[in-house]
Write an enzyme that holds these catalytic residues in place. Sequence first.
Site, mmCIF file in Angstrom:
data_model
loop_
_atom_site.group_PDB
_atom_site.id
_atom_site.type_symbol
_atom_site.label_atom_id
_atom_site.label_comp_id
_atom_site.label_asym_id
_atom_site.label_seq_id
_atom_site.Cartn_x
_atom_site.Cartn_y
_atom_site.Cartn_z
ATOM 1 N N ARG A 13 0.844 -1.193 0.000
ATOM 2 C CA ARG A 13 0.000 0.000 0.000
ATOM 3 C C ARG A 13 0.880 1.244 0.000
ATOM 4 N NH1 ARG A 13 -2.432 -0.753 6.164
ATOM 5 N NH2 ARG A 13 -0.435 -0.694 7.272
ATOM 6 N N ASP A 34 6.076 -7.672 0.673
ATOM 7 C CA ASP A 34 5.529 -7.087 1.897
ATOM 8 C C ASP A 34 5.191 -8.200 2.873
ATOM 9 O OD1 ASP A 34 3.914 -5.410 3.779
ATOM 10 O OD2 ASP A 34 4.018 -3.969 2.157
ATOM 11 N N ASP A 57 9.687 -10.512 5.071
ATOM 12 C CA ASP A 57 10.043 -9.818 6.302
ATOM 13 C C ASP A 57 11.440 -9.261 6.075
ATOM 14 O OD1 ASP A 57 10.940 -8.993 8.778
ATOM 15 O OD2 ASP A 57 10.578 -10.904 9.793
ATOM 16 N N ASN A 84 11.941 0.243 0.106
ATOM 17 C CA ASN A 84 10.916 1.211 0.472
ATOM 18 C C ASN A 84 10.263 0.923 1.827
ATOM 19 O OD1 ASN A 84 8.740 3.328 -0.186
ATOM 20 N ND2 ASN A 84 7.551 1.456 0.118
ATOM 21 N N TYR A 149 13.104 6.543 14.832
ATOM 22 C CA TYR A 149 12.880 6.718 13.397
ATOM 23 C C TYR A 149 13.971 7.582 12.771
ATOM 24 C CZ TYR A 149 10.614 8.128 9.036
ATOM 25 O OH TYR A 149 10.329 8.369 7.714
ATOM 26 N N LYS A 153 16.879 6.508 9.979
ATOM 27 C CA LYS A 153 16.915 7.074 8.635
ATOM 28 C C LYS A 153 18.234 7.795 8.374
ATOM 29 C CE LYS A 153 12.889 5.835 6.954
ATOM 30 N NZ LYS A 153 12.761 4.974 5.746
ATOM 31 N N THR A 184 -0.239 8.888 3.105
ATOM 32 C CA THR A 184 -0.252 7.427 3.172
ATOM 33 C C THR A 184 -0.774 6.993 4.532
ATOM 34 O OG1 THR A 184 1.935 7.067 4.160
ATOM 35 C CG2 THR A 184 1.856 7.430 1.768
#
Length: 241
Positions: A13, A34, A57, A84, A149, A153, A184
């Site tokens: 998605r 996914d 995974d 991604n 997070y 990144k 999203t």
Amino acid sequence: MSQRIALVTGAARGQGAAIVRRLHADGVRVAACDLLADELSASVEEFGDDVIAVPLDVTSELAWQAAVASTVDRFGALTSLVNNAGVLHRAALADETPEGFEGSWRVNCLGPFLGIRAALEQLRAAEGAAVVNTCSTGAVRAFPNHAAYGSSKWALRGLTQVAAAELATQGIRVNAVFPGPVETPMLDPATQRRLVETSVSGRLGKPAEIADAVAFLLSDQASFITGSELVVDGGQSLQIG
């Protein structure tokens, strides 16, 4: 360029699904990967035999090996990798847990590392091989309450640069896209409204706009681009002091 075959993670998605759609429109055969098996199967059903759904995974080395093998078994090669898949985890430093911190790193940084390693043999043999990692404006400047997070990144940003430097002589380009706020499921409705209110562009990004950037970096039009950081954020970074 000869037939391109891409493996895309986080493909069920949002941005991932948009990337699969755009690459398919460009004539690329795609292994859409996914953990969300049911959503993934439904999202690729319309594309026919040129897109396959592969459960993955990204934190598992064995799962990566199996996903690459499935891709090669179906399409005969692998020429492009799009890392991604990602998780957004928010917590103040005082409230963060080792488990929460490590979980973000395993998906957001370890996953791309394992993916590059698993795909490396195929990429070395491919014409026009390319890797695109989905980074974040959280790796441009620091956002409070994003220790897990943001740091993961930033690490992915560094991994992208190291991989680009190391693999350039092997004919493999490695670049990153840095999305800003995108419409999203990763962002809840309240967060989306808040980000729209503070955005210089007055809106969120669309998944298709990130997909366009990824498709460009994978294409032969970007054949002289490696180690690049393409920010797609509607000007968000301009507001970060």
